[in-house]
Scaffold this motif. Structure first.
Motif, PDB file in Angstrom:
ATOM      1  N   GLY A  68      61.752  42.078 -60.747  1.00 31.90           N
ATOM      2  CA  GLY A  68      61.351  41.798 -62.052  1.00 31.90           C
ATOM      3  C   GLY A  68      59.977  41.221 -62.012  1.00 31.90           C
ATOM      4  O   GLY A  68      59.140  41.515 -62.762  1.00 31.90           O
ATOM      5  N   VAL A  69      59.990  40.168 -61.210  1.00 31.47           N
ATOM      6  CA  VAL A  69      58.641  39.259 -61.142  1.00 31.47           C
ATOM      7  C   VAL A  69      57.777  40.215 -60.635  1.00 31.47           C
ATOM      8  O   VAL A  69      56.478  40.156 -60.951  1.00 31.47           O
ATOM      9  CB  VAL A  69      58.791  37.986 -60.233  1.00 31.47           C
ATOM     10  CG1 VAL A  69      57.621  37.461 -60.095  1.00 31.47           C
ATOM     11  CG2 VAL A  69      60.038  36.901 -61.135  1.00 31.47           C
TER      12      VAL A  69
ATOM     13  N   PHE B  65      51.435  41.861 -66.056  1.00 27.46           N
ATOM     14  CA  PHE B  65      52.446  41.113 -67.328  1.00 27.46           C
ATOM     15  C   PHE B  65      52.510  42.183 -68.588  1.00 27.46           C
ATOM     16  O   PHE B  65      52.293  41.828 -69.671  1.00 27.46           O
ATOM     17  CB  PHE B  65      51.899  39.824 -67.772  1.00 27.46           C
ATOM     18  CG  PHE B  65      51.646  38.915 -66.557  1.00 27.46           C
ATOM     19  CD1 PHE B  65      53.114  38.000 -66.636  1.00 27.46           C
ATOM     20  CD2 PHE B  65      50.908  38.692 -65.661  1.00 27.46           C
ATOM     21  CE1 PHE B  65      53.045  36.937 -65.676  1.00 27.46           C
ATOM     22  CE2 PHE B  65      50.934  37.984 -64.798  1.00 27.46           C
ATOM     23  CZ  PHE B  65      51.901  36.892 -64.647  1.00 27.46           C
TER      24      PHE B  65
ATOM     25  N   ALA C  73      59.686  44.596 -67.699  1.00 24.53           N
ATOM     26  CA  ALA C  73      58.872  45.323 -66.689  1.00 24.53           C
ATOM     27  C   ALA C  73      59.607  46.287 -65.576  1.00 24.53           C
ATOM     28  O   ALA C  73      59.125  47.250 -65.234  1.00 24.53           O
ATOM     29  CB  ALA C  73      57.964  44.113 -65.853  1.00 24.53           C
ATOM     30  N   THR C  74      60.749  45.691 -65.490  1.00 30.68           N
ATOM     31  CA  THR C  74      61.631  46.422 -64.503  1.00 30.68           C
ATOM     32  C   THR C  74      61.935  47.931 -65.023  1.00 30.68           C
ATOM     33  O   THR C  74      61.936  48.900 -64.450  1.00 30.68           O
ATOM     34  CB  THR C  74      63.117  45.721 -63.913  1.00 30.68           C
ATOM     35  OG1 THR C  74      62.554  44.539 -63.499  1.00 30.68           O
ATOM     36  CG2 THR C  74      63.651  46.628 -62.948  1.00 30.68           C
TER      37      THR C  74
ATOM     38  N   LEU D  48      63.109  39.177 -70.149  1.00 34.25           N
ATOM     39  CA  LEU D  48      61.644  39.002 -70.334  1.00 34.25           C
ATOM     40  C   LEU D  48      61.178  39.878 -69.000  1.00 34.25           C
ATOM     41  O   LEU D  48      60.344  40.718 -68.923  1.00 34.25           O
ATOM     42  CB  LEU D  48      61.169  38.009 -70.659  1.00 34.25           C
ATOM     43  CG  LEU D  48      61.349  37.323 -72.048  1.00 34.25           C
ATOM     44  CD1 LEU D  48      60.636  36.064 -72.070  1.00 34.25           C
ATOM     45  CD2 LEU D  48      60.639  38.239 -73.121  1.00 34.25           C
ATOM     46  N   ILE D  49      61.661  39.588 -67.863  1.00 35.79           N
ATOM     47  CA  ILE D  49      61.256  39.887 -66.715  1.00 35.79           C
ATOM     48  C   ILE D  49      61.797  41.345 -66.204  1.00 35.79           C
ATOM     49  O   ILE D  49      61.239  42.276 -65.733  1.00 35.79           O
ATOM     50  CB  ILE D  49      61.334  38.972 -65.433  1.00 35.79           C
ATOM     51  CG1 ILE D  49      63.000  39.020 -65.184  1.00 35.79           C
ATOM     52  CG2 ILE D  49      60.768  37.727 -65.664  1.00 35.79           C
ATOM     53  CD1 ILE D  49      62.973  37.973 -63.658  1.00 35.79           C
TER      54      ILE D  49
ATOM     55  N   GLN E  54      54.510  43.636 -70.535  1.00 35.07           N
ATOM     56  CA  GLN E  54      55.766  43.607 -71.317  1.00 35.07           C
ATOM     57  C   GLN E  54      55.105  42.527 -72.138  1.00 35.07           C
ATOM     58  O   GLN E  54      55.697  42.304 -73.474  1.00 35.07           O
ATOM     59  CB  GLN E  54      56.998  42.932 -70.861  1.00 35.07           C
ATOM     60  CG  GLN E  54      57.135  41.633 -70.091  1.00 35.07           C
ATOM     61  CD  GLN E  54      56.789  41.805 -68.714  1.00 35.07           C
ATOM     62  OE1 GLN E  54      55.946  42.257 -68.317  1.00 35.07           O
ATOM     63  NE2 GLN E  54      57.819  41.178 -67.831  1.00 35.07           N
ATOM     64  N   PHE E  55      54.217  41.611 -71.981  1.00 33.21           N
ATOM     65  CA  PHE E  55      53.643  40.677 -73.022  1.00 33.21           C
ATOM     66  C   PHE E  55      52.330  41.228 -73.493  1.00 33.21           C
ATOM     67  O   PHE E  55      52.297  41.114 -74.634  1.00 33.21           O
ATOM     68  CB  PHE E  55      53.266  39.125 -72.305  1.00 33.21           C
ATOM     69  CG  PHE E  55      54.706  38.629 -71.636  1.00 33.21           C
ATOM     70  CD1 PHE E  55      55.586  38.080 -72.423  1.00 33.21           C
ATOM     71  CD2 PHE E  55      54.718  38.758 -70.158  1.00 33.21           C
ATOM     72  CE1 PHE E  55      56.718  37.700 -71.772  1.00 33.21           C
ATOM     73  CE2 PHE E  55      55.802  38.039 -69.726  1.00 33.21           C
ATOM     74  CZ  PHE E  55      56.895  37.548 -70.372  1.00 33.21           C
TER      75      PHE E  55
ATOM     76  N   MET F  38      61.380  49.812 -72.410  1.00 27.37           N
ATOM     77  CA  MET F  38      61.246  48.178 -72.407  1.00 27.37           C
ATOM     78  C   MET F  38      61.560  47.792 -73.623  1.00 27.37           C
ATOM     79  O   MET F  38      61.962  46.476 -73.648  1.00 27.37           O
ATOM     80  CB  MET F  38      59.618  48.099 -72.295  1.00 27.37           C
ATOM     81  CG  MET F  38      59.140  46.737 -71.642  1.00 27.37           C
ATOM     82  SD  MET F  38      57.572  46.713 -71.222  1.00 27.37           S
ATOM     83  CE  MET F  38      56.559  47.068 -72.499  1.00 27.37           C
TER      84      MET F  38
ATOM     85  N   THR G 126      56.277  42.749 -62.668  1.00 26.41           N
ATOM     86  CA  THR G 126      55.708  42.029 -64.056  1.00 26.41           C
ATOM     87  C   THR G 126      54.328  41.486 -63.574  1.00 26.41           C
ATOM     88  O   THR G 126      53.315  41.619 -64.180  1.00 26.41           O
ATOM     89  CB  THR G 126      56.367  40.579 -64.431  1.00 26.41           C
ATOM     90  OG1 THR G 126      57.750  40.961 -65.060  1.00 26.41           O
ATOM     91  CG2 THR G 126      55.553  39.631 -65.418  1.00 26.41           C
TER      92      THR G 126
END
Length: 469
Positions: free
Chosen positions: A25-26, A34, A104-105, A100-101, A36-37, A296, A29
């Protein structure tokens, strides 16, 4: 035997999968900037035009509803309660973090599923991790293993678990005989799953939004009548998350472990389940990454919205008593009853029925896609499998088998591990898709994927899809 299987499951879910899921996930991301943000608002823009479908696929909205049908189940009500009971209020914070992470996955696996989708013998889009393992990596054996593990876990055992939750809640709330409830479940399930993926998608499109909105409305009412306690609730969540305040078993280690584990079970990001629904969509804009954005959003809705609603009901009610033994669905029922009266427990039972039943039909659709991957759409084989699914629904309604449930946990864990490895190996493809999509957006164009611009990808894509030759 049970002890051995539990030990393997404990190793997978207690250490290996948590580490690999967080790292993956990281990794996505960071590599996706980033996404998703930065592009969260864009997910709603994609969803706004997502009801378009064609003769080969369901709409993106139907794909989202189908994936939410599988995601939003007993875990959103009982699983959250278990996490808070064992890990304290801080477990909620770590559920947020993993979601949250995980967004992205989810973007990565759903975009890949769209890119490498195929048409079955009926001309319907099919796809998922098994297909991108075979086409993207050239490793059919890997896809076969994944499909077998998914069919065992989602197609058979987890449907039995959902059926058991329904019969237990119906018996507790109304005294309904489990045999009768089981027979009704089998009949309704048969009517839907024998209708195929389109029937399942249309059912999910109608039921999932309705049940989610009603549940959120009840949670909003609980928050409003306890509005003065909301700041203290968030303070408790954050302090408990970092071990700054003892809350039963809410030390930092327990909070992280239970929050992450329950979050993974609930939103399924990286598990390889939701991409099976994502691949069935006719996306709009016509680009693989658009379905990545839609799915997502599914992770966000499942955990940041619905699971948080359950957490708010429990924490604000004051019914949580560490060490009391009251956890799972019972805790959620007692919490809601204390806030709205006796009908709260009945409402939870009805909500469980709809949450769990939609999970049964969505889980089946995932298994059907992977069965077709294994045997190339053999009609008799699919109908026999449907009968086995119905048998497992009745089995789950009437019986309990800890060994079967433990084996399903192991099967699901191995399925997720295989998927995460495949995603990491295909990470460069994910980045190409995201860059292509957003470059077209920046140029004020409707993102449209043309495989001929990427010869290294085109050779592995199904001919006739994405302009592939």
């Amino acid at each position: 035997m049970l002890d051995i299987v539990n030990s393997i499951g404990g190793l997978l879910w207690g250490y290996v999968l948590i580490a690999v899921l967080i790292v993956t996930g990281v990794y996505f991301t960071v590599r996706l900037g980033f996404i998703q943000f930065r592009h969260f608002g864009h997910t709603f823009s994609v969803l706004k035009n997502s009801r378009k479908e064609d003769s080969s696929g369901i709409s993106s909205f139907q794909a989202l509803a189908t994936s939410l049908a599988a995601r939003v189940g007993v875990g959103n009500m009982g699983g959250v309660a278990v996490a808070i009971y064992l890990g304290g209020a801080g477990a909620v914070f770590w559920m947020w973090v993993i979601a949250l992470i995980g967004m992205a996955t989810s973007f990565a696996e759903s975009s890949l599923a769209q890119l490498y989708k195929v048409k079955d013998d009926d001309g319907t889009y099919r796809g998922g991790p098994a297909h991108y393992m075979e086409k993207g990596l050239g490793l059919r054996w890997m896809g076969v293993l994944f499909s077998i593990f998914l069919i065992i876990a989602f197609g058979l055992v987890f449907n039995a678990v959902q059926a058991g939750a329904i019969t237990d809640s119906m018996y507790a709330a109304f005294g309904a005989p489990k045999l009768l409830v089981g027979l009704v479940l089998v009949c309704i399930s048969a009517a839907i799953i024998f209708g195929g993926i389109r029937t399942i998608a249309k059912f999910a499109e109608l039921v999932v939004p309705a049940m989610a909105l009603v549940y959120l409305a009840i949670a909003a009412y609980v928050v409003i009548i306890n509005i003065g306690q909301v700041p203290a609730m968030f303070e408790l969540i954050f302090k408990s998350a970092f071990g700054l305040q003892e809350a039963g078993a809410g030390a930092i280690g327990a909070a992280i472990m239970n929050g992450v584990k329950r979050g993974m079970f609930s939103n399924e990001a990286g598990m390889g389940s939701a991409p099976n629904a994502a691949a069935s969509a006719s996306p709009y804009p016509p680009h693989p990454a658009s379905q990545g954005y839609v799915q997502m959003l599914g992770v966000f809705i499942d955990t940041l919205v619905i699971c948080t609603a359950t957490a708010a009901i429990i924490i604000l009610s004051g019914q949580l008593e560490p060490g009391s033994g009251v956890s799972n669905i019972e805790l959620t029922q007692s919490a809601l009853t204390s806030q709205v009266g006796e009908w709260g427990g009945i409402f939870v039972a009805i909500a469980i029925f709809f949450f769990a039943f939609t999970s049964i039909v969505a889980n089946y659709s995932y298994a059907e896609t992977n069965l077709i991957f294994l045997e190339h759409n053999h009609k008799m084989g699919i109908n026999i499998f449907r009968c086995f699914v119905l048998i497992m629904v009745m089995f789950g309604a009437l019986a309990e088998s800890p060994l079967v449930w433990a084996m399903a946990d192991v099967s699901m864990g191995l399925m997720a591990l295989i998927n995460l490895i495949a995603m990491l190996l295909l990470s460069n493809v994910v980045v190409k898709l995201a860059k292509d999509y957003n470059a077209q957006r920046a140029a004020n164009k409707l993102p449209t994927f043309d495989a001929s611009q990427y010869p290294e990808l085109e050779k592995n894509i199904e001919p006739g899809i994405w302009n592939a030759k």
